[in-house]
Scaffold this motif. Sequence first.
Motif, mmCIF file in Angstrom:
data_model
loop_
_atom_site.group_PDB
_atom_site.id
_atom_site.type_symbol
_atom_site.label_atom_id
_atom_site.label_comp_id
_atom_site.label_asym_id
_atom_site.label_seq_id
_atom_site.Cartn_x
_atom_site.Cartn_y
_atom_site.Cartn_z
ATOM 1 N N VAL A 557 22.638 0.530 10.932
ATOM 2 C CA VAL A 557 21.452 1.527 10.957
ATOM 3 C C VAL A 557 21.377 1.594 9.417
ATOM 4 C CG1 VAL A 557 20.813 3.924 11.058
ATOM 5 C CG2 VAL A 557 22.150 2.651 12.978
ATOM 6 N N VAL A 558 20.025 1.566 8.921
ATOM 7 C CA VAL A 558 19.441 2.012 7.335
ATOM 8 C C VAL A 558 18.761 3.375 7.346
ATOM 9 C CG1 VAL A 558 18.379 1.073 5.438
ATOM 10 C CG2 VAL A 558 19.768 -0.379 6.752
ATOM 11 N N ILE A 686 18.295 -0.423 13.281
ATOM 12 C CA ILE A 686 17.586 0.590 13.174
ATOM 13 C C ILE A 686 17.258 0.970 11.902
ATOM 14 C CG2 ILE A 686 17.393 3.326 13.531
ATOM 15 C CD1 ILE A 686 17.224 1.746 16.077
ATOM 16 N N ILE A 687 15.770 1.175 11.499
ATOM 17 C CA ILE A 687 15.493 1.691 10.038
ATOM 18 C C ILE A 687 14.989 3.304 10.392
ATOM 19 C CG2 ILE A 687 14.136 1.567 8.154
ATOM 20 C CD1 ILE A 687 13.786 -1.197 8.525
ATOM 21 N N HIS A 688 15.870 4.203 9.680
ATOM 22 C CA HIS A 688 15.506 5.515 9.998
ATOM 23 C C HIS A 688 14.983 6.212 8.857
ATOM 24 C CE1 HIS A 688 16.962 9.269 12.286
ATOM 25 N NE2 HIS A 688 16.015 9.524 11.884
ATOM 26 N N CYS A 689 13.595 6.678 8.591
ATOM 27 C CA CYS A 689 12.983 7.078 7.558
ATOM 28 C C CYS A 689 12.699 8.569 7.921
ATOM 29 C CB CYS A 689 11.862 6.356 7.317
ATOM 30 S SG CYS A 689 10.595 6.240 8.987
ATOM 31 N N HIS A 690 12.731 9.317 6.739
ATOM 32 C CA HIS A 690 12.698 10.798 6.981
ATOM 33 C C HIS A 690 11.340 11.611 6.051
ATOM 34 C CE1 HIS A 690 16.796 11.068 8.845
ATOM 35 N NE2 HIS A 690 16.912 9.851 7.947
ATOM 36 N N ASP A 691 10.785 12.496 6.669
ATOM 37 C CA ASP A 691 9.578 13.369 6.244
ATOM 38 C C ASP A 691 8.469 12.245 5.385
ATOM 39 O OD1 ASP A 691 10.367 15.754 7.013
ATOM 40 O OD2 ASP A 691 11.310 16.370 5.137
#
Length: 1050
Positions: A557-558, A686-691
């Motif tokens: 996960v990144v 998984i590439i998890h980006c925020h806002d």
Amino acid sequence: MTVTSAVSALANGGCSVKKIPLSEHCDRGPMAAAMSTCLLSRGLSGPSRRDSSFPRPFASLASHRRVLPASCKMRQRSLSSRSRRPQVKKASPDRPPSIVVNGEGEGGGASAESARSADQEIVSESEEDDSDGVVIDVENENVDTEEVSNSTALETNLAIVSDTGQHLSSIQVDDLMGMIKSAEKNILLLNQARVSALKDLDNILSEKEALHGEINNLEMKLAETDARIRVAAREKMHAELLEDQLEELRSELIQRSELSIEKNEHSIYENQNIQLNAEKPSSYQTSSHFLSKELSSLRAENISLKSDIEALKAELNSVKDTDERVMMLEKQRFHLESALKDLESKLSVSQEDISKLPSLKFEYKDLWEKVENLQPLLDRATALADQAIVGLQQNQVLRKKVDKLEETLEEANVYKVSSEKLQQYNELMHQKIKLLEERLQRSDEEIHSYVQLYQQSVKEFQDTLNTLKKESRKRMLDEPVDDMPHGFWSHLLLKFDGWLLEKKISADDAKLLREMVWKRDRHICDAYMECKDKSEREALAIFLRLVSAPSSPGLYVVHIAAEMAPVAKVGGLGDVVTGLSKALQKRGHHVEIIVPKYDCMQYDRMLDLRALDAVVESYFDGRLYKNKVWVGTIDGLPVFFIEPLHPDKFFWRGQFYGEHDDFRRFSFFSRAALELLLQSGKRPDIIHCHDWQTAFVAPLYWDLYAPKGLDSARICFTCHNFEYQGTAPASELASCGLDVQELNRPDRMQDNSAHDRVNPVKGAVVFSNIVTTVSPTYAQEVRTAEGGKGLHSTLNLHSKKFVGILNGVDTDEWNPAIDAFLEVQYSFNDIQGKAENKRAIRRQLGLSSANASKPMVGCITRLVPQKGVHLIRHALYRTLELGGQFLLLGSSPVPHIQREFEGIAKQFQNHGDIRLILKYDESLSHRIFAASDMLIIPSIFEPCGLTQMIAMRYGSIPIARKTGGLNDSVFDVDDETIPFQFRNGYTFLNADEQGVNGALERAFNHYNNDPQSWQQLVHKVMNIEFSWDPSASQYEELYLRSVARARAAR
């Protein structure tokens, strides 16, 4: 004064009333003071003291006895004279008491007419200079109570009461009647003074009117004089004109005489001249003479007018003084009326007291009979008590003798038992010795045979041990290493990634080494220990020998984010990125984080920070820009920091957000982060980006990077607050390489409220495989028109992939049992330390410690409209009204809000119960959480909120509005529809002052009225699970489900 002390005074020979100045009772002016002196004491108000040593009738008698003087008279005194202190003299035992009221004694005294004086005092008087008397101060109501020390004193005092009680009761009636007469006389005097004052006032008003008439007459005379002066001035000017004409005629005649030759003509000229002189107007001469006289008279009249004006001014000043005197008289009249009312009320009270006298006589007789009956009982009880004391002493002597006998008996029994046991023990020992000798002989034979067997077994054991060592060594190499910290494995991963970017190892080798790290392979741990002191080339050779192909046990996960706590934190986003990453790492997943390298980060919280000897190039504004890559570990997590080498210095601005080009800054960062993943050969699951700041990752990934080979990942997007969507003109999207024409469409990134603008958050919702927000209730709220901020239709369209997961808190950072910022650490098993922290914060901030149990309300927040700023302000004042203390920690990016709260802070800067600290202070926030009894969170809307969870970890009860994540984590104590074990705070629904008042008042009532129940509530909330484990489990399930679908599709 008690009955005992009063009776003792009478028995010793009487009493006298010492001088008691009445000016202390009122300061309402001279006449009011004069009236007050007529009230000899507060005796008119009836009995007011209570004596616990006697029944009620005796207390009443004591109160009346206090106003009975032995001998007194009235005399004139000055209002400014000082009050003389009462002097106590020893009474003469030979002289009987003499009772005098208002100056009228039994044997004659001062005349009652002295009561008419406007300023009086009561003075004690003795017939003989060397005689002594007991002085009773009638003003002093706080006479110390004298207790009866023994039964003999009681008998003496009661005997005296028996002799004098009937006499005193009759005197009290005379006393009160004299006072009433004096009061009536003073009322008459007051009325007379009032009439005379009204007459004076009428005279003054008439004089004032006469003066006004004289002033008007003088003003008329002054106007006439001015008119005369003006007429005289005009006449003077006319006379001057006539003189000028006369001079002109003379000059003409002279000129004519010079031209004349003949004498006749000369004589004619002289005749004409004489004729002209003779014909000079007599009216002119008369007029000039009259004008000069008139002017002199006017001057004299002006002088007299000036003197009259000066006199008028003096009279006006006297009128003003008269007006002031009238005002003073009005004030005195008002004071006299109030004094009259007081006298009337006291007169009514005195009449009531007179009506009570007959009942007091009957009560006195009953009490005297009871006292006579009590005396024999007292004597009998005393005799019984003496007998009981003698018997008790004898019992104690006998008890000591019995104790000694019992001790002697116990010693004898012990000795007897021990001697019998010793004899039995000796017999048993003889038998055992015989048995041991027999067994010893048999054991010698057995030992010889055992030695032979042991030698054989030792050989077999040695062979088995060697075999086990070989198997254990082999198994140890195959099993994963669990005793190394997460930071160790993160350091190894960063080292391998650095070698890959520096092209020192191939992508395949880097991939295999990373997989060994994920598996926690002991071989790679041993290799690291082996190459610790070796050169980089030797270390590379050692690690490359270990390359194998095991499979990864978890997901890769990144996280790509704009914040990460604690190094780059503005709000809750940084806490979520760090907390979720640590929880996923504990569950066996490999987690990495990519953030911008800001110049304002807390670099002291990073470990092993270093720059890689490699540069990553990324596209922006039609060309390639270089990016410097840094690596380090934060709380055991591997972190990549991207530093753009762009001329605009995107992340060297001294702040995280709030720049005019934020859209360009973070679109550049999002593409650079994906470029780093591509060039380093990483294949995340998984590439998890925020806002919105990293929402560009989703369209960039699918439009540009998946076609380039970075196609292993599924995209997860989390919006922490839909209030902030980062919209911008559509043309700016082209800077990062995205196709404006393709993406500025209603079904992609086009903003729902403006067709010429793009919305990064909408683009992430459309292009991501998983879309989450930070609480289940907030996920429902944003799907409405009010809560979605324009994105409700898009979220409803993609509702199948949209879910709300409640955030957790980092239980390692927010743990009162190990929190280094606290004065005293504590836990839910022992919460005594919470009170110590409360005392410490009071000392630190200068708050009042007078009432240690006073409830303390905390508020830790950003002062923005979302947080309910007006309700926070109201809660501050309401807490003060309820008797609590209030602490506010936080600042506002909105200038007028910051100024408003700075004004409030200045208003309460020296107050003992209010403190406002208008900045962010990490250590102080920990201490406020620990010190507060309650924490208020009146948010207008709240996506999740970590404050309420942290507050409960520290035993602070939340008072929150039912919205968003607050509604998912705070449940009202009084809500019977919720199971009891889940109730943990106080909530309100409406975002108004009434809602805040109701919740605050219920919390204060609970705290003040039921401390035991409050402590149980504190224990309960501290034991609630708010860690990241439940949230990480839900994210893990979403990740695995999405990855499984992707693999099945391939």
